[in-house]
Scaffold this active site. Structure first.
Site, mmCIF file in Angstrom:
data_model
loop_
_atom_site.group_PDB
_atom_site.id
_atom_site.type_symbol
_atom_site.label_atom_id
_atom_site.label_comp_id
_atom_site.label_asym_id
_atom_site.label_seq_id
_atom_site.Cartn_x
_atom_site.Cartn_y
_atom_site.Cartn_z
ATOM 1 N N SER A 17 2.962 13.621 40.345
ATOM 2 C CA SER A 17 4.283 14.082 40.768
ATOM 3 C C SER A 17 4.679 13.548 42.144
ATOM 4 C CB SER A 17 4.321 15.614 40.797
ATOM 5 O OG SER A 17 5.561 16.061 41.305
ATOM 6 N N SER A 19 7.257 14.888 43.684
ATOM 7 C CA SER A 19 7.998 15.974 44.322
ATOM 8 C C SER A 19 7.487 16.304 45.726
ATOM 9 C CB SER A 19 7.978 17.225 43.442
ATOM 10 O OG SER A 19 8.728 17.011 42.267
ATOM 11 N N LYS A 68 8.912 24.259 31.777
ATOM 12 C CA LYS A 68 10.348 24.485 31.985
ATOM 13 C C LYS A 68 10.916 25.587 31.092
ATOM 14 C CE LYS A 68 11.419 19.856 33.710
ATOM 15 N NZ LYS A 68 12.317 18.684 33.589
ATOM 16 N N GLY A 128 16.445 8.446 22.327
ATOM 17 C CA GLY A 128 15.432 9.494 22.332
ATOM 18 C C GLY A 128 16.014 10.867 22.074
ATOM 19 N N ALA A 129 15.110 11.846 21.874
ATOM 20 C CA ALA A 129 15.569 13.185 21.488
ATOM 21 C C ALA A 129 14.689 14.297 22.044
ATOM 22 C CB ALA A 129 15.612 13.289 19.966
ATOM 23 N N GLY A 130 14.023 14.055 23.159
ATOM 24 C CA GLY A 130 13.166 15.084 23.732
ATOM 25 C C GLY A 130 13.905 15.997 24.691
ATOM 26 N N ARG A 153 14.123 8.744 15.888
ATOM 27 C CA ARG A 153 13.143 8.202 14.949
ATOM 28 C C ARG A 153 12.983 9.012 13.667
ATOM 29 N NH1 ARG A 153 10.237 4.118 17.279
ATOM 30 N NH2 ARG A 153 10.271 3.984 19.552
#
Length: 275
Positions: A17, A19, A68, A128-130, A153
């Protein structure tokens, strides 16, 4: 000396990370000498105990995968933005002990595009689709006037993206990943896929393409981003998103009116250059 204040990023894995680099650069630029920002390896099973152990020195948390969504039941309140995608990446611990969740990925994405002069588009494409793709759709709900085509996909992923479109008020159309090169005729393409997924598409980038926002930041540039830039298109990367969402986190956690964007970006670029 002021009262020590703490913040941190939680996730698993977390060692990569950026961050801490970004937030610490902000604290240094703002003269917040008593503030610290760390990273903690925390998975979904360990999250409740970690949150329960926070004392009044804590100002906030940043959440990355896979936390999240897992953080939501542990909060007193979440923003409408976070609720729209069922994902919280920012928690502010208020003076009266409440835990308030927000999502700065969505406004961060919008701010990054605005910085490059992209405020409104007539259509867009998402690769994409995440989880990042749903945040992209939430951002596009605010800046895209027309349809958004999601290249995925599987039919299950297509159905998921259409569902997010219905929920967010976006005209989402879906297409097979095999036709992803067709996305490159749209004014804005947001690539949300893992490293390597779009490499084979680099050869299909046309001359004078629109804007590409590739959410990866290491290694950078991706083959797709490099090809896009070589053909004259505007390119944004994952660091743009990371910095802009972190700016909003710093402002929420510290209460400053304006976080030091330039200092944070410089720190992130330096860290990536030496990675």
């Amino acid at each position: 000396m002021g009262t020590p204040r703490r913040a941190a990023v939680l996730g698993s894995p977390i060692a990569h990370s950026l961050s801490p680099v970004l937030h610490r650069a902000a604290y240094a630029a703002l003269g917040l000498d008593t503030w610290s920002y760390d990273r903690f390896e925390v998975d979904e099973a360990g999250l409740p105990a970690f949150v329960a152990g926070l004392d009044d020195t804590w100002a906030g948390l940043s959440l990355t995968m896979p936390l999240k969504r897992a953080i939501i039941p542990l909060l007193d309140e979440i923003s409408g933005t976070a609720a729209s995608v069922e994902a919280v990446n920012t928690v502010v611990l208020t003076e009266d002990g409440r835990r308030v969740g927000d999502n700065t990925d969505i406004p961060g994405l919008i701010a990054a595009l605005r910085e490059r002069g992209v405020e409104k588009v007539e259509s867009a494409a998402v690769l994409g689709a995440g989880a990042t793709a749903s945040s992209a759709l939430a951002a596009l709900a605010r800046i895209c006037a027309g349809p958004v085509t999601a290249y995925v996909r599987s039919e299950a992923r297509a159905e998921e993206m259409r569902g997010w479109g219905d929920r967010l008020g976006v005209d989402v159309r879906t297409a097979d990943w095999a036709d992803a090169h067709r996305a490159f005729t749209t004014p804005l393409v947001i690539a949300t896929t893992p490293a390597g997924s779009t490499d084979a598409l680099a050869a299909a980038v046309p001359d004078a393409p629109g804007t590409l926002f590739d959410v990866l930041y290491h290694p950078w540039p991706t083959p797709l981003a490099a090809a896009w830039s070589q053909r004259g298109g505007a390119v944004l990367g994952g660091l743009d998103l990371l910095v802009h969402q972190a700016v909003l986190q710093v402002e929420q956690m510290t209460g400053v009116a304006r976080a030091p964007l330039a200092a944070m970006r410089a720190a992130g670029e330096k860290a990536l250059a030496t990675a």
